[in-house]
Write a protein that holds these residues in place. Structure first.
Motif, PDB file in Angstrom:
ATOM      1  N   SER A 144      -1.274 -48.707  22.203  1.00  0.00           N
ATOM      2  CA  SER A 144      -0.120 -47.961  22.699  1.00  0.00           C
ATOM      3  C   SER A 144       0.360 -46.949  21.655  1.00  0.00           C
ATOM      4  CB  SER A 144       0.990 -48.947  23.063  1.00  0.00           C
ATOM      5  OG  SER A 144       2.218 -48.292  23.244  1.00  0.00           O
ATOM      6  N   THR A 145       0.251 -47.324  20.382  1.00  0.00           N
ATOM      7  CA  THR A 145       0.658 -46.414  19.302  1.00  0.00           C
ATOM      8  C   THR A 145      -0.194 -45.152  19.312  1.00  0.00           C
ATOM      9  OG1 THR A 145       1.332 -48.323  18.007  1.00  0.00           O
ATOM     10  CG2 THR A 145       1.006 -46.249  16.798  1.00  0.00           C
ATOM     11  N   GLY A 173       0.715 -43.202  22.579  1.00  0.00           N
ATOM     12  CA  GLY A 173       2.095 -42.727  22.654  1.00  0.00           C
ATOM     13  C   GLY A 173       2.485 -41.757  21.549  1.00  0.00           C
ATOM     14  N   GLY A 189       0.037 -38.482  23.391  1.00  0.00           N
ATOM     15  CA  GLY A 189       1.282 -38.368  22.646  1.00  0.00           C
ATOM     16  C   GLY A 189       2.515 -38.324  23.533  1.00  0.00           C
ATOM     17  N   PRO A 190       3.675 -38.097  22.922  1.00  0.00           N
ATOM     18  CA  PRO A 190       4.951 -38.159  23.646  1.00  0.00           C
ATOM     19  C   PRO A 190       4.943 -37.285  24.898  1.00  0.00           C
ATOM     20  CG  PRO A 190       5.373 -38.024  21.287  1.00  0.00           C
ATOM     21  CD  PRO A 190       3.880 -37.846  21.467  1.00  0.00           C
ATOM     22  N   GLY A 191       5.471 -37.826  25.967  1.00  0.00           N
ATOM     23  CA  GLY A 191       5.496 -37.132  27.246  1.00  0.00           C
ATOM     24  C   GLY A 191       4.585 -37.787  28.268  1.00  0.00           C
ATOM     25  N   CYS A 192       3.586 -38.544  27.790  1.00  0.00           N
ATOM     26  CA  CYS A 192       2.691 -39.209  28.744  1.00  0.00           C
ATOM     27  C   CYS A 192       3.337 -40.495  29.267  1.00  0.00           C
ATOM     28  CB  CYS A 192       1.338 -39.514  28.106  1.00  0.00           C
ATOM     29  SG  CYS A 192       1.349 -40.894  26.944  1.00  0.00           S
ATOM     30  N   VAL A 193       2.781 -40.995  30.367  1.00  0.00           N
ATOM     31  CA  VAL A 193       3.285 -42.216  30.997  1.00  0.00           C
ATOM     32  C   VAL A 193       2.130 -43.217  31.078  1.00  0.00           C
ATOM     33  CG1 VAL A 193       4.300 -43.205  33.093  1.00  0.00           C
ATOM     34  CG2 VAL A 193       4.984 -40.911  32.327  1.00  0.00           C
ATOM     35  N   TYR A 194       2.377 -44.396  30.541  1.00  0.00           N
ATOM     36  CA  TYR A 194       1.372 -45.467  30.498  1.00  0.00           C
ATOM     37  C   TYR A 194       1.340 -46.144  31.870  1.00  0.00           C
ATOM     38  CZ  TYR A 194      -1.034 -48.523  26.992  1.00  0.00           C
ATOM     39  OH  TYR A 194      -1.923 -49.183  26.189  1.00  0.00           O
ATOM     40  N   MET A 195       0.213 -46.076  32.554  1.00  0.00           N
ATOM     41  CA  MET A 195       0.128 -46.677  33.887  1.00  0.00           C
ATOM     42  C   MET A 195      -0.512 -48.057  33.851  1.00  0.00           C
ATOM     43  SD  MET A 195      -0.926 -43.314  36.069  1.00  0.00           S
ATOM     44  CE  MET A 195      -0.663 -44.219  37.606  1.00  0.00           C
ATOM     45  N   SER A 196      -1.621 -48.191  33.114  1.00  0.00           N
ATOM     46  CA  SER A 196      -2.267 -49.498  33.065  1.00  0.00           C
ATOM     47  C   SER A 196      -3.114 -49.616  31.809  1.00  0.00           C
ATOM     48  CB  SER A 196      -3.126 -49.748  34.316  1.00  0.00           C
ATOM     49  OG  SER A 196      -4.242 -48.891  34.311  1.00  0.00           O
ATOM     50  N   GLN A 197      -3.405 -50.835  31.459  1.00  0.00           N
ATOM     51  CA  GLN A 197      -4.218 -51.140  30.279  1.00  0.00           C
ATOM     52  C   GLN A 197      -4.920 -52.459  30.535  1.00  0.00           C
ATOM     53  OE1 GLN A 197      -4.384 -49.525  26.870  1.00  0.00           O
ATOM     54  NE2 GLN A 197      -6.156 -50.869  26.964  1.00  0.00           N
ATOM     55  N   ASP A 198      -6.222 -52.492  30.326  1.00  0.00           N
ATOM     56  CA  ASP A 198      -6.851 -53.817  30.317  1.00  0.00           C
ATOM     57  C   ASP A 198      -7.367 -54.106  28.916  1.00  0.00           C
ATOM     58  OD1 ASP A 198      -9.511 -52.820  30.175  1.00  0.00           O
ATOM     59  OD2 ASP A 198      -9.532 -52.581  32.325  1.00  0.00           O
ATOM     60  N   LEU A 218      -0.721 -41.070  32.796  1.00  0.00           N
ATOM     61  CA  LEU A 218      -0.265 -39.859  33.483  1.00  0.00           C
ATOM     62  C   LEU A 218       0.148 -38.863  32.399  1.00  0.00           C
ATOM     63  CD1 LEU A 218       0.558 -38.436  36.153  1.00  0.00           C
ATOM     64  CD2 LEU A 218       2.765 -39.610  35.960  1.00  0.00           C
ATOM     65  N   ASN A 222       6.886 -43.404  19.341  1.00  0.00           N
ATOM     66  CA  ASN A 222       7.067 -42.457  20.457  1.00  0.00           C
ATOM     67  C   ASN A 222       8.572 -42.290  20.715  1.00  0.00           C
ATOM     68  OD1 ASN A 222       7.185 -41.236  23.011  1.00  0.00           O
ATOM     69  ND2 ASN A 222       5.425 -42.386  23.794  1.00  0.00           N
ATOM     70  N   GLN A 227      -6.604 -59.773  29.325  1.00  0.00           N
ATOM     71  CA  GLN A 227      -5.329 -59.514  30.003  1.00  0.00           C
ATOM     72  C   GLN A 227      -5.408 -58.131  30.602  1.00  0.00           C
ATOM     73  OE1 GLN A 227      -2.074 -61.433  29.993  1.00  0.00           O
ATOM     74  NE2 GLN A 227      -1.886 -59.946  31.656  1.00  0.00           N
ATOM     75  N   LEU A 245      -2.989 -55.213  32.626  1.00  0.00           N
ATOM     76  CA  LEU A 245      -1.570 -54.868  32.717  1.00  0.00           C
ATOM     77  C   LEU A 245      -1.403 -53.620  33.555  1.00  0.00           C
ATOM     78  CD1 LEU A 245      -0.888 -55.135  28.890  1.00  0.00           C
ATOM     79  CD2 LEU A 245      -0.121 -56.801  30.610  1.00  0.00           C
TER      80      LEU A 245
END
Lengths: 157, 157
Positions: A75-76, A79, A84-93, A143, B46, B92, B94
């Motif tokens: 995420s670091t 993000g 970088g800043p402004g994006c939107v985290y939708m999913s992560q596996d 996104l 962020n 996991q 997410l």
């Protein structure tokens, strides 16, 4: 390639400037004090991470870092660096492949592997390594703001 | 149902005692100070999480909690309550569905949805809610110790 000017040392890419193959990373050597702070803030006081005697009797033969702590560094990267800043985290596996121990340097990386122009989404391959060993592997879906949207939220400075 | 006696207030289940439908949860009200501590320990600075002016110009119209902070509470449920210390986190996934803000109480839950006896694995449905809103949804795959293995690692106390 362009990136939005920011006054905080972080990098922000808009969707129009992303290309398949772009990569960024974040490195951090995790101390046992960091692990204890992560346990406090998350509430995850599993003795596998904190209690050397307990952890020594497990298959890991000693304390290990929380898998989700290592994963947080993905995420670091996303993000603060790519996009970088402004994006939107939708999913992560996440697949937890090998243990991380206090004193290890974790290198978290994200690589753009697919771009979906219609919805301005990007798929990123995400890895955390210690030396040559991949300790966490997964994918993120993000996104990403358009150039106009990113300018609208950019720092005034 | 049985569980290993522990002297630290945590719960440990062995594989033999898990049943489909078992559920546990962890609740925590996240403060902005917690978010700042998570940013320090993870390196994820962020401004969406830290800078009210920047965050106010985004679609979220204000600062939000790191998605991976909320997700870390899933690890808390799994690592301290169901199945608890002794288990091994394998994977996991997410999906980040809605923002969490400082002051929100997050309820992270894990529910046993499938058991694979041959390899002593369990699939868990994992959710984080704020009130009625599901903010993070996913699944975990866990390796669970047998009764004998769990006794071997149990606290001496």
């Amino acid at each position: 390639m362009h990136q939005a000017a920011r006054n905080d040392g972080l990098t922000s890419y808009c969707f129009e400037d992303l290309e398949v193959g772009m990569q960024a990373e974040y490195r951090r050597t995790i101390s046992q004090a960091d692990v204890e702070r992560f346990a406090e803030v998350s509430g995850d006081v599993n003795p596998l991470h904190l209690d050397a005697a307990f952890a020594g009797r497990t298959r890991f033969e000693g304390r290990i870092v929380h898998g989700m702590y290592t994963a947080a560094m993905i995420s670091t990267v996303i993000g603060t660096r790519l996009p970088g800043p402004g994006c939107v985290y939708m999913s992560q596996d996440l697949r937890f492949l090998a243990p991380v121990r206090a004193g290890d340097e974790v290198v978290a990386s994200a690589t753009v592997v697919e771009l979906f122009a219609e919805k301005r989404r990007s798929r990123l391959e995400t890895l955390c390594r210690v030396g040559e060993t991949v300790v966490v592997r997964g994918e993120a879906l993000i996104l990403v703001p358009s150039r106009t949207q990113l300018q609208d939220v950019a720092d005034a400075g």
